[in-house]
Enzyme design. Structure first.
Site, PDB file in Angstrom:
ATOM      1  N   TYR A  54       0.829  -1.202   0.000  1.00  0.00           N
ATOM      2  CA  TYR A  54       0.000   0.000   0.000  1.00  0.00           C
ATOM      3  C   TYR A  54       0.868   1.260   0.000  1.00  0.00           C
ATOM      4  CZ  TYR A  54      -2.998   3.779   1.555  1.00  0.00           C
ATOM      5  OH  TYR A  54      -3.640   4.979   1.650  1.00  0.00           O
ATOM      6  N   HIS A  84      -3.916  16.488  -3.796  1.00  0.00           N
ATOM      7  CA  HIS A  84      -4.382  16.725  -2.429  1.00  0.00           C
ATOM      8  C   HIS A  84      -4.293  18.190  -2.020  1.00  0.00           C
ATOM      9  CE1 HIS A  84      -4.282  12.416  -2.325  1.00  0.00           C
ATOM     10  NE2 HIS A  84      -4.613  12.362  -1.048  1.00  0.00           N
ATOM     11  N   ASN A 192       0.920  12.059   5.073  1.00  0.00           N
ATOM     12  CA  ASN A 192       0.291  11.325   6.166  1.00  0.00           C
ATOM     13  C   ASN A 192       0.808  11.768   7.519  1.00  0.00           C
ATOM     14  OD1 ASN A 192      -1.731   9.236   5.729  1.00  0.00           O
ATOM     15  ND2 ASN A 192      -0.272   8.386   4.261  1.00  0.00           N
ATOM     16  N   TYR A 278     -19.242  33.406  44.080  1.00  0.00           N
ATOM     17  CA  TYR A 278     -18.494  32.264  43.556  1.00  0.00           C
ATOM     18  C   TYR A 278     -17.380  32.701  42.602  1.00  0.00           C
ATOM     19  CZ  TYR A 278     -21.887  28.720  45.198  1.00  0.00           C
ATOM     20  OH  TYR A 278     -22.669  27.894  45.940  1.00  0.00           O
ATOM     21  N   ARG A 281     -14.472  33.767  45.135  1.00  0.00           N
ATOM     22  CA  ARG A 281     -13.901  32.804  46.076  1.00  0.00           C
ATOM     23  C   ARG A 281     -13.688  31.419  45.471  1.00  0.00           C
ATOM     24  NH1 ARG A 281     -18.455  30.066  49.256  1.00  0.00           N
ATOM     25  NH2 ARG A 281     -20.358  31.184  48.676  1.00  0.00           N
ATOM     26  N   PHE A 327      -2.253   7.553  11.935  1.00  0.00           N
ATOM     27  CA  PHE A 327      -2.536   8.929  11.502  1.00  0.00           C
ATOM     28  C   PHE A 327      -3.889   9.435  12.000  1.00  0.00           C
ATOM     29  CE2 PHE A 327      -3.640   5.909   8.068  1.00  0.00           C
ATOM     30  CZ  PHE A 327      -5.022   5.947   8.218  1.00  0.00           C
ATOM     31  N   GLU A 413     -12.418   5.431   4.074  1.00  0.00           N
ATOM     32  CA  GLU A 413     -12.069   6.170   5.292  1.00  0.00           C
ATOM     33  C   GLU A 413     -13.386   6.604   5.930  1.00  0.00           C
ATOM     34  OE1 GLU A 413      -9.547   9.077   3.511  1.00  0.00           O
ATOM     35  OE2 GLU A 413      -8.098   7.558   2.871  1.00  0.00           O
TER      36      GLU A 413
END
Length: 501
Positions: A54, A84, A192, A278, A281, A327, A413
């Site tokens: 791969y 990409h 990646n 609040y 304190r 990844f 994916e």
């Protein structure tokens, strides 16, 4: 700082932040060639034998079943980067790009990616020479790595894309930078990984730490301006619930108000301030919880900065190339969402304190909205409106990104982390909180000055002086946007928090 050495060994979030902010140089380790050669040999053997591996002899993502012949494996590397590079939106800040370059180089230098030393050295050359790739801020889903941002980060290595040099954007072809020829798997290894979101996380952690210190400083100022009590910050209270952040926050606040003539003027008055609100304190309990959450963020980032997050991963010892999922950004997405929720609380409680400073019914005798001539002047009234707007925006941004997932790559994916979006939201919330705290500080300093001739504590007196070095007191109504940004800048650089630390 000492130069940061990139040799594949772990980095710390502090080191990454120092490089990102331009406070530390980066140098390559001496043993890159020896470290990277074994994994590179595994990749080359896979190509020569035409194995089905791969990302080396196959396509990418849903195209993993498409075999690529060895004559086309180099072309695949360029096509991966070009295809990409589809990010959109405003470009990332320079500090994030610097951190990305550093972290990507560190991962590749570990010797499990199968790249040559020249790839690491070229990334470091961009960083060292201030040739920063222009990386759009949107387009990553936080799985398979921060693919689109990393493609833009990698384009200059092949002589394409745009870079920013000395603040000017120009095509890479117009810059004196020698591109590199990519060999098999090197394009994929540039894409990646989780280093994009990790880079934002390291920078966010640095800025958020400054916020917690500034928040304690703001509380100390407001306690004095509102004639609050020092009793809630006594150490014996916090030792009984020993969360580290809480103990540290209470100690800082107590140290800042030590020696306060303002507090001494009413400390024996049993009727006055039997219990403060609040937001006064309980500040150590809230601020401390934020600090402890940031400690968790630091632990996760530290693990990530010592990890191999490439895919596939090359194991030189066995000669295997294994495809996995290191990844995937889920560990980061979770902790970014948690940190966003936590940091937003610094603004939420600060806005409540500021509201008390401005409300004559609850400000212990301060003029309405701290105005010199209430009615004729509005004073600081509208600064709390700004806080309210920012706090409301933070509530939207604090919705966790990690609960969402949109499948990609034709269902291959099919679960993604959205960690990139979680990191971007965290940075925006930090910016909003910084301004909310700046407004509280400005109002509290004004309140302390109105208590004259009573004097503030040793630490708070120094804080008042630091603010007045940069921001003049308001004498009548005037524009205050620049004042807010000025004090926010003191918080960002750590100058205000240093007074508290």
């Amino acid at each position: 700082m000492e130069p940061v050495t990139v040799d594949g060994s772990p980095l710390t979030p502090a080191q990454v932040a120092a490089v990102a902010l331009g406070r530390a140089r980066v140098v390559a380790g001496d043993d890159l060639e020896a470290r990277l050669a074994p994994a590179r040999a595994v990749v080359e053997r896979a190509v020569e034998s035409d194995q089905v591996v791969y990302g080396i002899t196959t396509g990418f993502g849903a195209l993993a079943t498409t075999h690529i012949g060895k004559t086309e494996t180099e072309a695949l590397q360029y096509n991966l980067i070009r295809s990409h590079a589809v990010g959109v939106g405003p470009p990332l800040d320079d500090e994030i790009v610097r951190a990305m370059l550093l972290l990507r180089a560190r991962t590749l230098a570990q010797g499990h990616s199968g790249v040559r030393p020249v790839i690491v050295n070229k990334l470091l050359e961009l960083l060292e020479r201030g040739i920063l790739p222009v990386v759009p801020s949107q387009g990553s889903v936080g799985a398979s790595g921060d693919l689109a941002p990393f493609a833009h980060l990698a384009l200059p290595l092949i002589g394409e894309g745009k870079v920013r040099v000395a603040g000017q954007v120009k095509p890479t072809t117009e810059v004196d930078f020698e591109p590199v020829r990519l060999l098999t798997k090197e394009g994929l290894s540039l894409l990646n990984g989780t280093e994009g979101m990790t880079a934002m996380g390291a920078i966010a952690l640095h800025h958020a730490r400054n916020l917690t210190l500034a928040a304690d400083a703001a509380v100390a100022l407001t306690v004095e301006a509102l004639l609050g009590s020092a009793r809630p910050f006594r150490p014996e209270i916090h030792e009984l619930r020993a969360h580290p952040g809480q103990v540290a926050s209470a100690a800082r606040i107590a140290r800042l108000i030590d020696g306060s003539g303002i507090i001494a003027s009413h400390s024996d008055d049993v009727v006055h301030a039997v219990q403060d609100s609040y937001s006064l304190r309980c500040a150590p309990q809230v601020h401390g919880a934020v600090a402890d959450t940031l400690d968790h963020l630091e632990r996760v980032l530290s693990i990530e900065m010592s990890s191999v997050v490439d895919n596939p991963i090359v194991f030189p010892e066995s000669g295997e190339v294994l495809s996995g999922g290191n990844f995937h950004g889920e560990p980061l997405a979770f902790v970014f969402d948690f940190a966003t929720i936590a940091v937003s609380e610094l603004a939420s409680i600060a806005e409540r304190r500021t509201d008390r400073l401005l409300d004559p019914a609850r400000s212990q005798g301060l003029p309405p909205f701290l105005a010199g001539r209430p009615g004729v002047e509005s004073g600081y009234m509208i600064t709390q409106y700004v806080q309210a707007a920012l706090v409301a925006e933070n509530r939207v941004l604090a919705h966790p990104a990690s609960v969402d997932s949109v499948p990609t790559s034709a269902g291959q994916e099919d679960h993604v982390s959205m960690g990139w979006g979680a990191a971007r939201k965290l940075l925006q919330v930090i910016e909003n909180v910084r301004r909310v705290l700046a407004i509280e500080v400005i109002c509290a300093v004004r309140g302390i000055e109105l208590r004259a001739p009573l004097t503030p504590g040793h630490g708070t007196s120094a804080l008042v002086g630091k603010v007045r070095e940069h921001v003049a007191g308001v004498d009548g109504d005037r524009e205050m946007s620049e004042d807010i940004d000025t004090v926010a800048a003191l918080i960002e650089t750590g100058e205000l928090g240093d007074q508290a630390g």
